[in-house]
Motif scaffolding. Structure first.
Motif, PDB file in Angstrom:
ATOM      1  N   PRO A 215     -57.864  15.057  60.263  1.00  0.00           N
ATOM      2  CA  PRO A 215     -56.748  14.232  59.791  1.00  0.00           C
ATOM      3  C   PRO A 215     -57.213  12.936  59.153  1.00  0.00           C
ATOM      4  O   PRO A 215     -58.326  12.450  59.386  1.00  0.00           O
ATOM      5  CB  PRO A 215     -55.963  13.961  61.079  1.00  0.00           C
ATOM      6  N   LEU A 216     -56.336  12.363  58.368  1.00  0.00           N
ATOM      7  CA  LEU A 216     -56.489  11.009  57.878  1.00  0.00           C
ATOM      8  C   LEU A 216     -55.829  10.113  58.918  1.00  0.00           C
ATOM      9  O   LEU A 216     -54.658  10.305  59.249  1.00  0.00           O
ATOM     10  CB  LEU A 216     -55.798  10.873  56.522  1.00  0.00           C
TER      11      LEU A 216
ATOM     12  N   ALA B 256     -51.696   5.586  52.639  1.00  0.00           N
ATOM     13  CA  ALA B 256     -52.241   6.763  53.320  1.00  0.00           C
ATOM     14  C   ALA B 256     -51.355   7.990  53.129  1.00  0.00           C
ATOM     15  O   ALA B 256     -51.865   9.120  53.077  1.00  0.00           O
ATOM     16  CB  ALA B 256     -52.427   6.471  54.809  1.00  0.00           C
TER      17      ALA B 256
ATOM     18  N   GLU C 241     -52.327   9.444  49.912  1.00  0.00           N
ATOM     19  CA  GLU C 241     -53.676  10.007  50.036  1.00  0.00           C
ATOM     20  C   GLU C 241     -53.658  11.327  50.795  1.00  0.00           C
ATOM     21  O   GLU C 241     -54.340  12.290  50.416  1.00  0.00           O
ATOM     22  CB  GLU C 241     -54.589   8.997  50.750  1.00  0.00           C
ATOM     23  N   ALA C 242     -52.888  11.392  51.862  1.00  0.00           N
ATOM     24  CA  ALA C 242     -52.806  12.619  52.650  1.00  0.00           C
ATOM     25  C   ALA C 242     -52.188  13.750  51.842  1.00  0.00           C
ATOM     26  O   ALA C 242     -52.655  14.896  51.879  1.00  0.00           O
ATOM     27  CB  ALA C 242     -52.002  12.368  53.928  1.00  0.00           C
TER      28      ALA C 242
ATOM     29  N   HIS D 295     -54.694  15.078  49.206  1.00  0.00           N
ATOM     30  CA  HIS D 295     -55.793  15.900  49.720  1.00  0.00           C
ATOM     31  C   HIS D 295     -55.326  16.977  50.696  1.00  0.00           C
ATOM     32  O   HIS D 295     -56.171  17.650  51.301  1.00  0.00           O
ATOM     33  CB  HIS D 295     -56.831  15.008  50.408  1.00  0.00           C
TER      34      HIS D 295
ATOM     35  N   LEU E 274     -53.951  16.728  53.689  1.00  0.00           N
ATOM     36  CA  LEU E 274     -54.462  16.417  55.017  1.00  0.00           C
ATOM     37  C   LEU E 274     -53.314  16.037  55.952  1.00  0.00           C
ATOM     38  O   LEU E 274     -52.339  15.416  55.525  1.00  0.00           O
ATOM     39  CB  LEU E 274     -55.442  15.238  54.955  1.00  0.00           C
TER      40      LEU E 274
ATOM     41  N   LEU F 153     -51.673  13.633  58.806  1.00  0.00           N
ATOM     42  CA  LEU F 153     -51.756  12.184  59.006  1.00  0.00           C
ATOM     43  C   LEU F 153     -51.568  11.880  60.487  1.00  0.00           C
ATOM     44  O   LEU F 153     -50.668  12.415  61.135  1.00  0.00           O
ATOM     45  CB  LEU F 153     -50.668  11.496  58.181  1.00  0.00           C
TER      46      LEU F 153
ATOM     47  N   LEU G  10     -44.916  16.253  54.969  1.00  0.00           N
ATOM     48  CA  LEU G  10     -46.250  15.890  55.444  1.00  0.00           C
ATOM     49  C   LEU G  10     -46.321  16.001  56.974  1.00  0.00           C
ATOM     50  O   LEU G  10     -45.455  15.501  57.683  1.00  0.00           O
ATOM     51  CB  LEU G  10     -46.587  14.462  55.012  1.00  0.00           C
TER      52      LEU G  10
ATOM     53  N   VAL H 209     -47.303  14.833  60.389  1.00  0.00           N
ATOM     54  CA  VAL H 209     -47.659  13.526  60.918  1.00  0.00           C
ATOM     55  C   VAL H 209     -47.503  13.514  62.430  1.00  0.00           C
ATOM     56  O   VAL H 209     -46.569  14.102  62.984  1.00  0.00           O
ATOM     57  CB  VAL H 209     -46.782  12.417  60.280  1.00  0.00           C
TER      58      VAL H 209
ATOM     59  N   SER I 109     -61.133  12.567  58.803  1.00  0.00           N
ATOM     60  CA  SER I 109     -61.676  12.661  57.446  1.00  0.00           C
ATOM     61  C   SER I 109     -61.943  11.256  56.916  1.00  0.00           C
ATOM     62  O   SER I 109     -62.880  11.042  56.140  1.00  0.00           O
ATOM     63  CB  SER I 109     -60.694  13.401  56.534  1.00  0.00           C
TER      64      SER I 109
END
Length: 291
Positions: A4-5, A22, A25-26, A29, A31, A33, A80, A82, A103
């Motif tokens: 995870p970020l 973030a 960004e997540a 990519h 990813l 969160l 997302l 989370v 990550s």
């Protein structure tokens, strides 16, 4: 499974800015969160005498900060994945521990308890200087935070500190569909025996050529793995920290490498990274290279 970020949250304005960055960004990519709030509430809970009326405990506040952060993420990006957690621990130690399974770590530039006027919060500085995963400190002007420049700035350091940073920058540029500005600063050494010190006997172009060769060496192998990424190279005479701070005004993210020595527990952060973390006009990624 992708790591995870992880975002350090504390309810401050800087933390909110870090969450928003973030989320993008997540998503970029793909990813998950993870939001982490660290506080030593267990040490103090129950230590103060009751004043005859019910007051929210530190734990209640911690849970509220995390829940509010999760709600903000879901509003920004409903799909997302989370998760959030309030951790009973000192903030730097908690985030460094979280970084072992991340990550990257993302922090704001200042937290709730930081002194007004401080350039960078102590937690963000300590995490950036000690983590063994990439750390992004979210700071900068409106354009840098919004990612409107279409450019990643990569500070080309020495080969023993820059390998992971180069790959991080290329991955980021590929995900964003933007170009990389690879910059190596060089200085003309002085003949210290002269009075006053005079430029060294080697011609200026030789030092510039050495800097250019180092840039080519750093990016050669990585470029073959990211053929779609546009690369611009620049070698600039001057102090690296000033060169990169100036060029950060036209970047969405500046990436620099850092050395991590196993068993060394102090701050492991060079002058260039330290200056960028305090003065860059865009978010700063410090990417460690283990030695």
């Amino acid at each position: 499974m992708e790591l995870p970020l992880i975002v350090g949250v504390d309810g401050s304005d800087g933390s909110i800015t870090a969450i928003d960055w973030a989320v993008d960004e997540a998503v970029r990519h793909a990813l998950p969160l993870r939001l982490v709030y660290a506080s030593l509430w267990e040490r103090y809970e129950g230590a103060l005498p009751s004043l005859g009326r019910e007051r929210p405990s530190e734990r209640v506040m911690a849970d509220h900060i995390v829940a509010s952060a999760e709600e903000r993420v879901r509003r920004l990006s409903p799909d997302l994945k989370v998760t959030g957690e309030a951790v009973a621990a000192e903030a730097v130690s908690a985030l460094l521990s979280e970084g072992d399974n991340a990550s990257a770590l993302v922090t704001g530039s200042r937290g709730r308890g930081e002194l007004r006027g401080a350039l960078l919060g102590s937690v963000s500085l300590a995490v950036a200087a000690r983590a063994y995963c990439p750390v992004v400190v979210v700071r900068g002007d409106k354009a840098g935070l919004a990612g409107t420049h279409g450019r990643i700035l990569l500070g080309a350091g020495d080969p023993d500190t820059s390998g992971e940073a180069v790959r991080f920058a290329f991955r980021e540029a590929e995900a964003r569909g933007c170009e990389i500005d690879v910059v190596r600063a060089w200085r003309l050494p002085l003949n210290e025996g002269a009075d006053p010190p005079a430029p060294a006997e080697a011609p200026e172009y030789e030092h510039e050529a050495q800097a250019s060769g180092l840039v080519d060496e750093l990016v050669a192998d990585v470029m073959t793995d990211y053929p779609a990424v546009r690369v611009r190279r620049a070698v600039v005479e001057g102090p690296a920290r000033k060169v990169l701070v100036n060029r950060s005004a036209a970047a969405d993210l500046v990436v620099v490498g850092a050395r991590r020595r196993t068993g060394h527990f102090g701050l492991q952060l060079g002058r260039v990274s330290h200056t960028l973390l305090h003065h860059a006009d865009c978010p700063v990624a410090v990417v460690p290279q283990r030695t």
